[in-house]
Design a protein around this motif. Structure first.
Motif, PDB file in Angstrom:
ATOM      1  N   HIS A 135      -7.380   9.926 -14.335  1.00 41.15           N
ATOM      2  CA  HIS A 135      -7.898  10.544 -13.108  1.00 41.15           C
ATOM      3  C   HIS A 135      -6.910  11.552 -12.558  1.00 41.15           C
ATOM      4  N   TYR A 136      -5.619  11.291 -12.763  1.00 37.79           N
ATOM      5  CA  TYR A 136      -4.574  12.246 -12.401  1.00 37.79           C
ATOM      6  C   TYR A 136      -3.817  12.599 -13.669  1.00 37.79           C
ATOM      7  N   ILE A 137      -3.173  13.742 -13.615  1.00 39.32           N
ATOM      8  CA  ILE A 137      -2.280  14.113 -14.712  1.00 39.32           C
ATOM      9  C   ILE A 137      -0.857  14.016 -14.184  1.00 39.32           C
ATOM     10  N   ALA A 138      -0.003  13.304 -14.910  1.00 38.38           N
ATOM     11  CA  ALA A 138       1.375  13.135 -14.465  1.00 38.38           C
ATOM     12  C   ALA A 138       2.109  14.468 -14.562  1.00 38.38           C
ATOM     13  N   ASP A 139       3.020  14.709 -13.600  1.00 36.71           N
ATOM     14  CA  ASP A 139       3.829  15.922 -13.670  1.00 36.71           C
ATOM     15  C   ASP A 139       4.846  15.811 -14.797  1.00 36.71           C
ATOM     16  N   GLU A 140       5.396  14.599 -14.969  1.00 40.74           N
ATOM     17  CA  GLU A 140       6.362  14.359 -16.039  1.00 40.74           C
ATOM     18  C   GLU A 140       6.045  12.995 -16.622  1.00 40.74           C
ATOM     19  N   GLY A 141       6.561  12.786 -17.857  1.00 41.16           N
ATOM     20  CA  GLY A 141       6.460  11.462 -18.435  1.00 41.16           C
ATOM     21  C   GLY A 141       5.345  11.379 -19.475  1.00 41.16           C
ATOM     22  N   THR A 142       5.375  10.287 -20.225  1.00 37.53           N
ATOM     23  CA  THR A 142       4.422  10.133 -21.320  1.00 37.53           C
ATOM     24  C   THR A 142       3.766   8.759 -21.265  1.00 37.53           C
ATOM     25  N   VAL A 143       2.561   8.699 -21.803  1.00 32.37           N
ATOM     26  CA  VAL A 143       1.855   7.434 -21.971  1.00 32.37           C
ATOM     27  C   VAL A 143       1.584   7.270 -23.463  1.00 32.37           C
ATOM     28  N   HIS A 144       2.022   6.149 -24.008  1.00 31.04           N
ATOM     29  CA  HIS A 144       1.713   5.845 -25.411  1.00 31.04           C
ATOM     30  C   HIS A 144       0.906   4.564 -25.465  1.00 31.04           C
ATOM     31  N   ILE A 145      -0.042   4.531 -26.364  1.00 30.60           N
ATOM     32  CA  ILE A 145      -0.831   3.312 -26.511  1.00 30.60           C
ATOM     33  C   ILE A 145      -0.986   3.022 -27.994  1.00 30.60           C
ATOM     34  N   ALA A 146      -0.997   1.741 -28.330  1.00 27.22           N
ATOM     35  CA  ALA A 146      -1.084   1.367 -29.740  1.00 27.22           C
ATOM     36  C   ALA A 146      -2.461   1.720 -30.285  1.00 27.22           C
ATOM     37  N   GLY A 147      -2.477   2.372 -31.441  1.00 27.03           N
ATOM     38  CA  GLY A 147      -3.742   2.662 -32.102  1.00 27.03           C
ATOM     39  C   GLY A 147      -4.212   1.452 -32.882  1.00 27.03           C
ATOM     40  N   ASN A 164       0.858  -1.190   0.000  1.00 25.66           N
ATOM     41  CA  ASN A 164       0.000   0.000   0.000  1.00 25.66           C
ATOM     42  C   ASN A 164       0.883   1.225   0.000  1.00 25.66           C
ATOM     43  N   GLY A 165       0.554   2.172  -0.838  1.00 20.03           N
ATOM     44  CA  GLY A 165       1.322   3.409  -0.844  1.00 20.03           C
ATOM     45  C   GLY A 165       2.570   3.337  -1.701  1.00 20.03           C
ATOM     46  N   ALA A 166       2.771   2.201  -2.407  1.00 20.90           N
ATOM     47  CA  ALA A 166       3.962   2.082  -3.239  1.00 20.90           C
ATOM     48  C   ALA A 166       3.804   2.848  -4.544  1.00 20.90           C
ATOM     49  N   GLY A 167       2.563   3.191  -4.894  1.00 20.27           N
ATOM     50  CA  GLY A 167       2.350   3.973  -6.103  1.00 20.27           C
ATOM     51  C   GLY A 167       1.571   3.255  -7.194  1.00 20.27           C
ATOM     52  N   LYS A 168       1.089   2.033  -6.907  1.00 20.04           N
ATOM     53  CA  LYS A 168       0.330   1.279  -7.918  1.00 20.04           C
ATOM     54  C   LYS A 168      -0.931   2.027  -8.326  1.00 20.04           C
ATOM     55  N   THR A 169      -1.680   2.472  -7.338  1.00 24.65           N
ATOM     56  CA  THR A 169      -2.957   3.115  -7.616  1.00 24.65           C
ATOM     57  C   THR A 169      -2.750   4.426  -8.361  1.00 24.65           C
ATOM     58  N   THR A 170      -1.736   5.182  -7.940  1.00 29.46           N
ATOM     59  CA  THR A 170      -1.451   6.450  -8.621  1.00 29.46           C
ATOM     60  C   THR A 170      -1.118   6.195 -10.086  1.00 29.46           C
ATOM     61  N   LEU A 171      -0.279   5.196 -10.330  1.00 29.15           N
ATOM     62  CA  LEU A 171       0.130   4.900 -11.701  1.00 29.15           C
ATOM     63  C   LEU A 171      -1.085   4.538 -12.559  1.00 29.15           C
ATOM     64  N   MET A 172      -1.957   3.687 -12.007  1.00 28.80           N
ATOM     65  CA  MET A 172      -3.136   3.281 -12.757  1.00 28.80           C
ATOM     66  C   MET A 172      -4.094   4.472 -12.943  1.00 28.80           C
ATOM     67  N   SER A 173      -4.147   5.347 -11.943  1.00 24.99           N
ATOM     68  CA  SER A 173      -5.018   6.513 -12.057  1.00 24.99           C
ATOM     69  C   SER A 173      -4.520   7.462 -13.134  1.00 24.99           C
TER      70      SER A 173
END
Lengths: 515, 355
Positions: free
Chosen positions: A58-70, A44-53
């Motif tokens: 649900h959250y906007i990352a301060d840094e970093g990118t998410v890419h998904i295959a179209g 708990n609190g390791a960051g799993k939920t934040t990452l999935m959010s």
């Protein structure tokens, strides 16, 4: 290592998310390929939920990118902050707590939100055909035409997964999917997940059950304190290694010294609790819990363990039969009477039953004993004495909190549970009722709770441990009984007992059939 | 992005600052419609302040008006702390007033040091008994106390009208529907000769202190807080939930009953059906402004009373409607509700980044 030929479907790079001084996600990279089953492991609190959010917008990352295959397989950036975009891009998630409308049928739940408001029979028929095709392909079977409230937990979960598949997901996230399942149901789920992966679905499997992760997943990503500390194939990994990665230190093996049980402390003879129409009731139960032993109650929740816990905790009276604690017969529902009889109680839900969130740590600590002379004189609180006693408990149970005057709702779940534990065990009860005492706790806090229960057994207390976690029961208990549909099996010696036998009994098959 | 982080504990100064700040914010907000109506804003506020506390007479008037509000404010504060939603303080006030007249208007003849306490206890008992009915309905049958207490207000008021038109009617009142006056021995003495201010204020302030000590320092106060914040956990811990609720009912109804006694025996001398211009309901506002703290109820009641007295005086001077007072109180209430966020949460501004 050979490059994996399977195409990437999801790629997170350098994801960082801060909440004030707390860095919930620190430069996390995660690639998932089509047909891959990846475990996401962490306390708990390791960051799993934040990452999935973040993945879900649900959250906007301060840094970093998410890419998904179209659709064409090319990776395209996923716009942040939009749950809609995530759904459209083919990300689906089955939460631990299902998001189903209980009064609607399985079919209606699956198509909910995808249908035009005034849907025609034609689109319904098409939807129906699609769901039935999905069911045939994946092996997920469930009754689509009854309200989901009437389905078993396992079926509800299958509806949830079908709901995701119906939306043509390419990445399926399963959050603690086996927490509510019997071992057999969990095996069925594992087979389904493998079949889905075989058809090219990428699966992210969030769990803290290490053996499941090792059995099901081909790769495991471990988060700790917001950072990725491991990303490796499961082949060659073992449970001790993964646990150590999660916690960041070696977990000492649980020591469980031998103990000789004494006389029965809790004794039930043909006891029934709850009205016959109730689901969570107890029928004609026989059980002895003796001094110096831990007796476990296994079962899928809602099968009668709630009624048993209520009886022992003093929230319910026996409807028939004879229940005794240390020889004294239990009569009406009387929580303070049970406390006086020497029962230390750890409730199932520490927020709802265990603590008063707005009161302080000290006030919660003395909640049960407020009328004792040590806490009051002449009807006035002895505030200094209460504070001092709470301070001692905070030290003895290693409660991490700003102090005895902090509101208890500001504490983490583990620390809150320590206060509940301290209160239950402070006066050396002769019977300890622990109802799901480690639910939602991380490994460190769980180990601590286990140590306390074993210590209580060591000093001669009888411990009744009700849990849905079979690993926990097998690790702690001297004997285990199984409750199903209100019927309690005889308690069986844990030594030589097979997990699968218990699993079958949880599903309603007798011990005889299992053998 | 703004995030709300729950506070482990709320410093006392912050609670006070939020309440005071809410009062000021309310006045500022009221300036807007005041200016729109073309009235001289600054002059209006100065007149209001003068009317509320400009001289001894104005101050006495404000404190006189605050006295019943302290009682009903305490009644609401103790009930709401225990999550007993007593909307019936108005009815309990009238029940107390009725008991005051019943006991104090000639039924018992005794010296003041016996009759005054008798009247006060009788009024408190009447208010308490009235609230015990909905409390029992709630604990026994799960009946919603908001509905029951609210509707009982109308029953009580009609009963009062029946009594002062009938058996309790003062034959000397030239046909006006009012009760016979209470005896001199049952009257609360004036605090200062020539002013309307009476001993009810002292009793109200002492009640606030006593209630504060009761809630924070005694075992039963502790039980009431625990039951109010989480009745399930209180029951699990073996606390007597039903008894705690009944005690809250007795305290809350009793305090509201005292408001009626104080108005009749301290101010009016007799009972009419317009004894209270909604003191029972205004008590809810007072308690909310005070963040349900008994000690906070005293200044909150004085603030609300001052706004009403001051607005009356201002409207006479410059012709702005005295409905302005309602506006100030309403704004204050809204400000306190928003301010409650500040006491329960720390507000952290997080720089918004992009993915």
């Amino acid at each position: 290592m050979h490059p994996d030929p399977r195409p990437l479907v999801l790629s997170l790079a350098g994801i960082t998310k801060r909440f004030g001084p707390l860095t919930a996600n620190d430069q996390i990279d995660l690639d998932v390929r089509a047909g891959e089953i990846v475990a996401l492991l962490g306390e708990n609190g390791a960051g799993k939920t934040t990452l999935m959010s973040i993945l879900f917008g649900h959250y906007i990352a301060d840094e970093g990118t998410v890419h998904i295959a179209g659709a064409d397989g090319q990776l395209v950036p996923l716009p942040g902050g939009s749950a809609d975009a995530a759904l459209k891009a083919g990300i689906g998630m089955v939460h631990q707590h299902f998001a189903l409308a209980e009064n609607l049928t399985g079919f209606e739940n699956i198509v909910l939100g995808t249908q035009p408001l005034f849907s025609l029979t034609l689109t319904r028929r098409a939807a129906r055909a699609k769901i039935e095709r999905l069911m045939a392909e994946s092996g997920l079977t469930a009754d689509l035409d009854v309200p989901v409230a009437r389905l078993s937990v396992g079926e509800q979960q299958r509806i949830e997964i079908l709901k995701a598949l119906y939306r043509d997901v390419r990445v399926l996230i399963l959050d603690e999917p086996t927490a509510v399942l019997t071992p057999q149901e969990a095996d069925g789920l594992a087979a389904t997940v493998r079949a889905l992966a075989g058809r090219g679905l990428a699966v992210i499997f969030i769990s803290h059950k290490l053996h499941e992760v090792l059995a099901l997943c081909e790769r495991v990503v471990v988060l700790r304190g917001g950072a990725k500390v491991a990303d490796r194939p499961t082949a060659g990994a073992d449970r001790a290694m993964l646990a150590e990665l999660m916690v960041g230190r070696a977990i000492p093996p649980r020591e469980r010294p031998p103990s000789t049980p004494g006389a029965p402390v809790l004794s039930l003879k043909a006891v029934s609790v709850g009205s016959p129409g109730q689901r969570d009731r107890l029928e004609q139960a026989d059980l002895d819990v003796c001094a110096g032993e831990i007796v476990g109650i296994a079962g899928v929740s809602g099968n009668g363990q709630g009624a048993l816990a209520s009886l022992v905790a003093g929230l319910a009276a026996p409807r028939e039969g004879e229940a005794r604690i240390a020889g004294a017969r239990l009569g009406r529902a009387d929580p303070s009477g049970r406390i006086a009889a020497g029962v230390g109680r750890i409730p199932e839900d520490r927020h709802r039953d265990g603590t008063v969130g707005a009161l302080t740590v000290a006030e919660n600590y003395v909640l049960e004993s407020i009328s004792e002379p040590e806490n009051q004189s002449g009807g006035f609180l002895r505030r200094g004495a209460i504070r001092a006693r709470a301070q001692e408990a905070i030290a003895a149970f290693d409660v991490r909190c700003p102090g005895p005057d902090a509101a208890i709702r500001a504490l983490s779940g583990g620390n809150m549970q320590k206060v509940v534990l301290a209160r239950a065990l402070a006066r050396e009860p002769r019977l300890v009722l622990a109802h799901q005492p480690t639910r939602g706790l991380d490994i460190g806090a769980t180990t601590d709770v286990h140590r306390r229960l074993i210590a209580a057994r060591g000093r001669g207390a009888a411990v009744l441990l009700i849990s849905e976690d079979l690993d926990e029961l097998f690790a702690l208990c001297d004997r285990i009984a199984v409750v199903h549909a209100g019927h309690l099996s005889p308690a069986m010696d844990t030594q030589g007992l097979d997990v699968r036998t218990v699993g079958l009994m949880m599903a309603g098959h007798g011990a005889g059939e299992a053998a | 992005m703004i995030r709300f982080v729950p506070r482990a504990r709320t410093p006392v100064w912050l609670t006070v600052a939020v309440s005071v700040g809410s009062g000021l914010a309310a006045l500022l907000l009221t300036a807007v419609p005041l200016a729109l109506s073309g009235a001289p804003v600054l002059a209006a506020f100065v007149l209001m302040a003068q009317g509320a506390a400009g001289d001894g007479f104005a101050l006495a008037e404000t404190l006189t008006r605050a006295t019943p509000l302290i009682f009903t404010g305490l009644a609401a504060a103790v009930a709401f702390r225990a999550k007993l939603w007593n909307i019936g303080a108005e009815g309990q006030l009238y029940a107390g007033a009725l008991a005051t007249v019943a006991l104090g208007a000639g039924l018992i003849e005794a010296p003041a040091y016996i009759l005054v306490p008798t009247v006060l206890i009788g009024a408190a008992a009447a208010g308490a008994a009235l609230l015990l009915i909905p409390v029992l309905f709630k604990t026994r049958f799960g009946a919603d106390e908001v509905v029951v207490t609210l509707l009982m207000n109308f029953i009580v008021l009609l009963f009062v009208q029946m009594m002062i038109e009938g058996p309790m009617k003062d034959e000397m009142a030239m046909g006006w529907p009012q009760s016979a006056p209470v005896l001199d021995e049952a009257t609360l003495p004036k605090l200062v000769a020539g002013l309307r201010l009476h001993w009810g204020l002292v009793i109200a302030v002492v009640a606030a202190l006593a209630l504060h000590i009761f809630i924070t320092r005694t075992v039963w106060g502790f039980r009431i807080r625990a039951v109010g914040e989480n009745a399930r956990a209180a029951r699990y811990a073996g606390l007597p939930v039903g008894k705690a609720m009944a005690l809250v009912g007795v305290l809350s109804g009793g305090l509201a009953g005292l408001a009626g006694a104080s108005e009749v025996a301290g101010l009016k001398g007799y009972l009419t059906s317009d004894l209270s211009p909604g003191f029972g309901y205004a008590g809810i506002v007072v308690a909310t402004l005070a963040n349900l703290s008994p000690l906070g109820v005293v200044p909150a009641a004085i603030f609300v009373a001052g706004v009403f007295v001051g607005a009356d005086s201002m409207s006479r001077a410059i012709g702005v409607s005295n409905y302005l007072a309602d506006l100030v109180v309403a704004f204050a209430l809204l400000s306190v509700l928003v301010g409650g966020l500040l006491t329960r949460f720390r507000i952290v501004v997080v720089r918004r980044g992009t993915a």
